[in-house]
Design a protein around this motif. Structure first.
Motif, PDB file in Angstrom:
ATOM      1  N   GLY A 113       0.846  -1.106   0.004  1.00  9.84           N
ATOM      2  CA  GLY A 113      -0.097  -0.134  -0.041  1.00  9.84           C
ATOM      3  C   GLY A 113       0.998   1.207  -0.088  1.00  9.84           C
ATOM      4  O   GLY A 113       2.025   1.451   0.131  1.00  9.84           O
ATOM      5  N   VAL A 114       0.286   2.433  -0.236  1.00 10.76           N
ATOM      6  CA  VAL A 114       1.064   3.539  -0.102  1.00 10.76           C
ATOM      7  C   VAL A 114       0.686   4.418   1.234  1.00 10.76           C
ATOM      8  O   VAL A 114      -0.181   4.757   1.271  1.00 10.76           O
ATOM      9  CB  VAL A 114       0.691   4.604  -1.443  1.00 10.76           C
ATOM     10  CG1 VAL A 114       1.485   5.668  -1.528  1.00 10.76           C
ATOM     11  CG2 VAL A 114       1.005   3.474  -2.708  1.00 10.76           C
ATOM     12  N   GLY A 120       6.952  12.569   2.730  1.00  7.57           N
ATOM     13  CA  GLY A 120       6.387  11.915   1.731  1.00  7.57           C
ATOM     14  C   GLY A 120       6.367  10.455   1.833  1.00  7.57           C
ATOM     15  O   GLY A 120       5.784   9.932   3.025  1.00  7.57           O
ATOM     16  N   PRO A 121       6.568   9.571   0.940  1.00  7.74           N
ATOM     17  CA  PRO A 121       6.235   8.175   0.891  1.00  7.74           C
ATOM     18  C   PRO A 121       7.153   7.438   2.176  1.00  7.74           C
ATOM     19  O   PRO A 121       8.254   7.841   2.254  1.00  7.74           O
ATOM     20  CB  PRO A 121       6.657   7.708  -0.387  1.00  7.74           C
ATOM     21  CG  PRO A 121       6.420   8.758  -1.162  1.00  7.74           C
ATOM     22  CD  PRO A 121       7.010   9.822  -0.724  1.00  7.74           C
ATOM     23  N   VAL A 173       5.816   7.995  10.255  1.00  7.09           N
ATOM     24  CA  VAL A 173       6.935   9.006   9.949  1.00  7.09           C
ATOM     25  C   VAL A 173       7.915   8.015   9.388  1.00  7.09           C
ATOM     26  O   VAL A 173       8.436   8.351   8.279  1.00  7.09           O
ATOM     27  CB  VAL A 173       7.459   9.532  11.421  1.00  7.09           C
ATOM     28  CG1 VAL A 173       8.750  10.261  10.712  1.00  7.09           C
ATOM     29  CG2 VAL A 173       6.484  10.550  11.993  1.00  7.09           C
ATOM     30  N   GLY A 174       8.346   6.994  10.023  1.00  2.00           N
ATOM     31  CA  GLY A 174       9.207   5.951   9.509  1.00  2.00           C
ATOM     32  C   GLY A 174      10.944   6.598   9.408  1.00  2.00           C
ATOM     33  O   GLY A 174      11.372   7.581  10.153  1.00  2.00           O
ATOM     34  N   LEU A 209       4.687  22.929   8.187  1.00  2.00           N
ATOM     35  CA  LEU A 209       5.649  22.320   8.696  1.00  2.00           C
ATOM     36  C   LEU A 209       5.218  21.731  10.033  1.00  2.00           C
ATOM     37  O   LEU A 209       6.082  20.983  10.870  1.00  2.00           O
ATOM     38  CB  LEU A 209       6.626  23.202   8.914  1.00  2.00           C
ATOM     39  CG  LEU A 209       7.286  23.632   7.637  1.00  2.00           C
ATOM     40  CD1 LEU A 209       8.429  24.866   8.078  1.00  2.00           C
ATOM     41  CD2 LEU A 209       8.176  22.478   7.237  1.00  2.00           C
ATOM     42  N   GLN A 210       3.961  21.776  10.336  1.00  2.00           N
ATOM     43  CA  GLN A 210       3.457  21.046  11.652  1.00  2.00           C
ATOM     44  C   GLN A 210       3.643  19.681  11.884  1.00  2.00           C
ATOM     45  O   GLN A 210       4.071  19.144  13.059  1.00  2.00           O
ATOM     46  CB  GLN A 210       1.948  21.616  11.954  1.00  2.00           C
ATOM     47  CG  GLN A 210       1.413  21.268  13.445  1.00  2.00           C
ATOM     48  CD  GLN A 210       0.285  22.216  13.742  1.00  2.00           C
ATOM     49  OE1 GLN A 210      -0.558  22.461  12.635  1.00  2.00           O
ATOM     50  NE2 GLN A 210      -0.116  22.648  14.738  1.00  2.00           N
ATOM     51  N   ASP A 211       3.423  19.103  10.784  1.00  2.00           N
ATOM     52  CA  ASP A 211       3.869  17.535  10.904  1.00  2.00           C
ATOM     53  C   ASP A 211       5.054  17.113  11.205  1.00  2.00           C
ATOM     54  O   ASP A 211       5.592  16.109  11.578  1.00  2.00           O
ATOM     55  CB  ASP A 211       3.214  16.790   9.592  1.00  2.00           C
ATOM     56  CG  ASP A 211       1.640  16.762   9.609  1.00  2.00           C
ATOM     57  OD1 ASP A 211       0.885  17.163  10.659  1.00  2.00           O
ATOM     58  OD2 ASP A 211       1.278  16.383   8.493  1.00  2.00           O
TER      59      ASP A 211
END
Length: 276
Positions: A113-114, A120-121, A173-174, A209-211
């Motif tokens: 899945g994406v 980004g990804p 986030v990763g 930029l909050q995330d």
């Protein structure tokens, strides 16, 4: 209070930049604090001295002042390298040779899945255990190991106390990039180190930029840096509701200046009345 405005010299300042800079400046002024300017020029391929000069000129015209000399990220690459080495010695980084196409293809595989995060990804972890040669590689944060050290992340953002759990950081986030292969650092790493070096107490920036804030607080925890208070303000948008970008030359401050606008007019355009 110490606030800052940190533009990149890659194009003209527009109304959105003016709103952010004025908001940070006003907050510092009203508290008897200090407003700082920082030039975020790690993207050496796009940064230009003429755009930096235009930043100084536009901000001075708006009535802003700041201590000199200013901090430039291009002069701090050794600081960023030392931080990467420190995180690496803690076992929290790994080299990644994946291209954007590699990541997009892995992220879009049917069984995966994406999923997207602040960068980004979300990186699928291809290089995490591959043992690839680090030459010419990007450097990523090993998020699983990082959150094992920090646990949940807590910070104050725009009047609210926020807590983000370790599982969310891993899943949403990763393994973010800490150093891009063509820069030697990344926005996330450099902004954390620069804010600490300038003793910034209050970060004023747009909601776009909050995330990324959880990433920055995580890095602060890993490196023993105190977190500032975060203030994420509304974005200035065009008539179609899109966030302004540097390609919006029609909204560039220089365009309004050449048309005869005054600093008070710019304040009124972005909904700030102080000094009008």
């Amino acid at each position: 209070m110490r606030t800052r405005f940190a533009p990149s010299p890659t194009g003209p300042l527009h109304l959105g930049h003016a709103f952010s800079a004025l908001t940070a400046f006003d907050m510092a002024q009203e508290s008897g604090g200090t407003f700082l300017l920082r030039i975020e020029d790690i993207d050496l391929s796009r940064s230009r001295p003429e755009w930096e000069a235009a930043i100084f000129d536009d901000l001075s015209w708006l009535g802003l002042d700041w201590p000199r000399p200013v901090m430039r990220q291009s002069e701090r690459l050794g600081v960023y390298r030392a931080a990467l080495d420190r995180l690496g010695a803690m076992g929290l980084t790994y080299a990644c040779t994946c291209t954007r196409r590699d990541i997009a293809e892995a992220a879009s595989a049917p069984q995966e899945g994406v999923a997207t995060g602040p960068d980004g990804p979300i990186y699928p972890g291809t290089c995490k255990t591959a043992g690839r040669d680090a030459a010419g590689a990007a450097i990523r944060l090993h998020m699983d190991r990082a959150v094992a050290r920090t646990g949940p992340i807590r910070f104050h953002d725009t009047g609210r106390d926020i807590e983000i759990g370790a599982d969310r950081l891993v899943q949403e986030v990763g393994d973010i990039v800490l150093a891009r292969r063509d820069m030697g650092t990344s926005y996330h790493l450099s902004v954390v180190l620069d804010d600490a070096a300038q003793d910034i107490t209050d970060v004023v920036r747009g909601r776009d930029l909050q995330d990324a804030t959880a990433i920055h607080v995580l890095l602060q925890r890993l490196m023993g840096i105190s977190s500032p208070v975060y203030h994420h303000h509304r974005l200035i948008r065009d008539a179609q509701g899109k966030r302004l970008a540097k390609r919006n030359d029609a909204r560039a401050l220089r365009t309004y200046r050449e048309a005869g606008a005054r600093p008070a007019d710019i304040r009124a355009m972005v909904g700030l009345t102080r000094g009008a």
